[in-house]
Design a protein around this motif. Structure first.
Motif, PDB file in Angstrom:
ATOM      1  N   GLU A   4       8.821  -0.813  -6.585  1.00  0.00           N
ATOM      2  CA  GLU A   4       8.415   0.058  -7.688  1.00  0.00           C
ATOM      3  C   GLU A   4       9.128  -0.335  -8.987  1.00  0.00           C
ATOM      4  O   GLU A   4       8.510  -0.358 -10.056  1.00  0.00           O
ATOM      5  CB  GLU A   4       8.732   1.510  -7.329  1.00  0.00           C
ATOM      6  N   ARG A  14       6.591  -1.511  -2.304  1.00  0.00           N
ATOM      7  CA  ARG A  14       5.205  -1.126  -2.519  1.00  0.00           C
ATOM      8  C   ARG A  14       4.274  -2.233  -2.024  1.00  0.00           C
ATOM      9  O   ARG A  14       4.508  -3.424  -2.285  1.00  0.00           O
ATOM     10  CB  ARG A  14       4.929  -0.867  -4.001  1.00  0.00           C
ATOM     11  N   ASN A  56       4.950   6.503   1.206  1.00  0.00           N
ATOM     12  CA  ASN A  56       4.683   6.296  -0.223  1.00  0.00           C
ATOM     13  C   ASN A  56       4.625   4.822  -0.619  1.00  0.00           C
ATOM     14  O   ASN A  56       4.748   4.488  -1.794  1.00  0.00           O
ATOM     15  CB  ASN A  56       5.774   7.001  -1.046  1.00  0.00           C
ATOM     16  N   CYS A  57       4.425   3.951   0.364  1.00  0.00           N
ATOM     17  CA  CYS A  57       4.499   2.510   0.092  1.00  0.00           C
ATOM     18  C   CYS A  57       3.191   1.904  -0.413  1.00  0.00           C
ATOM     19  O   CYS A  57       3.202   0.798  -0.950  1.00  0.00           O
ATOM     20  CB  CYS A  57       4.942   1.763   1.352  1.00  0.00           C
ATOM     21  N   THR A  60      -0.159   1.641  -2.762  1.00  0.00           N
ATOM     22  CA  THR A  60      -0.656   2.059  -4.067  1.00  0.00           C
ATOM     23  C   THR A  60      -1.763   1.132  -4.552  1.00  0.00           C
ATOM     24  O   THR A  60      -1.664  -0.088  -4.402  1.00  0.00           O
ATOM     25  CB  THR A  60       0.481   2.106  -5.107  1.00  0.00           C
ATOM     26  N   ASP A 116      12.142   1.288  -2.201  1.00  0.00           N
ATOM     27  CA  ASP A 116      11.024   1.492  -3.133  1.00  0.00           C
ATOM     28  C   ASP A 116       9.961   0.410  -2.964  1.00  0.00           C
ATOM     29  O   ASP A 116       9.206   0.119  -3.897  1.00  0.00           O
ATOM     30  CB  ASP A 116      11.514   1.550  -4.576  1.00  0.00           C
TER      31      ASP A 116
END
Length: 333
Positions: free
Chosen positions: A226, A111, A323-324, A326, A109
């Motif tokens: 995350e 980020r 999805n890393c 943001t 997870d």
């Protein structure tokens, strides 16, 4: 160790399967930090010595984190930083993008929440005075770090000269060996970065190639997970806000801001100014641009890096960075 070698920062991840004694000592220190009597659990941010991360320490000196649980932890190199992050002894870390990719293989997870800097000349290939062109590197000994940053720059420089890694003798050197190996003529050229770039050029080295020729490929970022971001949303936002406050202060009061950095960087003002000329510091709007979109522009660069690292056998398992990235924790532009 020479004076120059002692000045060098470390940005690369030295891949070690077990924690070293030094790393274990640092983790013990982090445990002690966590055990201190804070009103909130500390939010520990690991960095090593690199000019691109100075914004956090400048923000701290401006009291941007006053009253918050943010604790900046300077560690000798990114081996310790990444080991501590994996061990849960840090909540966030400043790393190069390739180090973030390596960590994503272990922290599913992970980020990327901030872009600190983009190298634009700070990373270089320098040679001994008798070598004046990239083509003359054929058959020569080149010192380079074992991580992706060194590989990116070396491959690009060799390609520009019509050469491949097979045409040169590559010597893998840890960062603290760069200057000593070069000055003692153990290598004919070295892939390095500021502040060593300025140090070696001052001693007569030739600049053959630099990261301004490959814009956007060498990037420093802030990473967390995350889970940590959602458990500490206001603290993470305050950390990132402090970075941008420091950039504004640096722009408005450059001499005063850089004066506070000379001690930590162990560089005189002139060389510190030269070092900053070799990096770009993305502002808030640029950060939003890089970290969001379908796909995020930084993801495009990351895809290239993943392929390079796989080809260089730097990844021991597949990595999905989709999805890393943001921009959720950035201030609104």
């Amino acid at each position: 160790m020479s004076r120059i070698a002692a000045l060098m920062p470390s940005r690369e991840l030295w891949r070690t399967p077990l924690l070293s004694g030094t790393t274990s000592l640092w983790i013990l220190c982090l445990v002690l930090i966590a055990g201190c009597d804070h009103p909130q659990p500390p939010f520990r941010v690991g960095t090593n010595i690199w000019i691109g991360y100075e914004s956090l320490y400048l923000a701290e000196s401006l009291d941007a984190f006053k009253g918050s649980p943010i604790r900046l932890v300077t560690m000798p190199n990114t081996t310790q930083v990444m080991s501590a992050l994996r061990a849960g002894m840090l909540e966030a870390a400043a790393t190069t993008l390739d180090e973030a990719i390596s960590m994503a293989a272990h922290l599913k997870d992970l980020r990327v929440v901030l872009v600190f800097d983009v190298s634009h000349g700070a990373d270089v290939i320098v040679s001994t005075p008798n070598i004046t062109t990239l083509a003359q590197l054929r058959g020569r000994r080149i010192g380079v770090e074992s991580g992706a940053v060194g590989a990116i720059l070396l491959n690009a420089g060799l390609e520009a000269a019509g050469l491949t890694p097979a045409d040169v003798q590559i010597k893998h050197l840890t960062v603290d060996e760069h200057a000593q190996a070069f000055l003692s003529q153990q290598v004919d050229a070295v892939v390095t970065f500021e502040p060593v770039r300025s140090q070696l050029l001052d001693q007569g080295a030739n600049l053959l190639f630099d990261s301004s020729k490959i814009p956007g490929r060498i990037v420093d970022v802030l990473i967390t997970t995350e889970r940590i971001a959602h458990n500490h949303p206001e603290t993470l936002r305050r950390l990132i806000n402090g970075h941008f406050q420091a950039l504004i202060h640096l722009k408005q009061n450059p001499e005063q801001a850089r004066q506070s950095m000379t001690t930590r960087q162990r560089l005189p003002m002139r060389e510190l100014e030269q070092a900053f000329q070799g990096i770009e510091l993305p502002d808030l709007a640029t950060n939003h641009h890089l970290l969001q979109g379908e796909p995020a522009p930084l993801l495009v660069q990351t895809t290239y890096l993943v392929k390079l690292m796989q080809n260089q056998h730097m990844l021991d398992q597949p990595v999905d960075m989709q999805n890393c990235f943001t921009a959720n924790w950035l201030p609104q532009p």
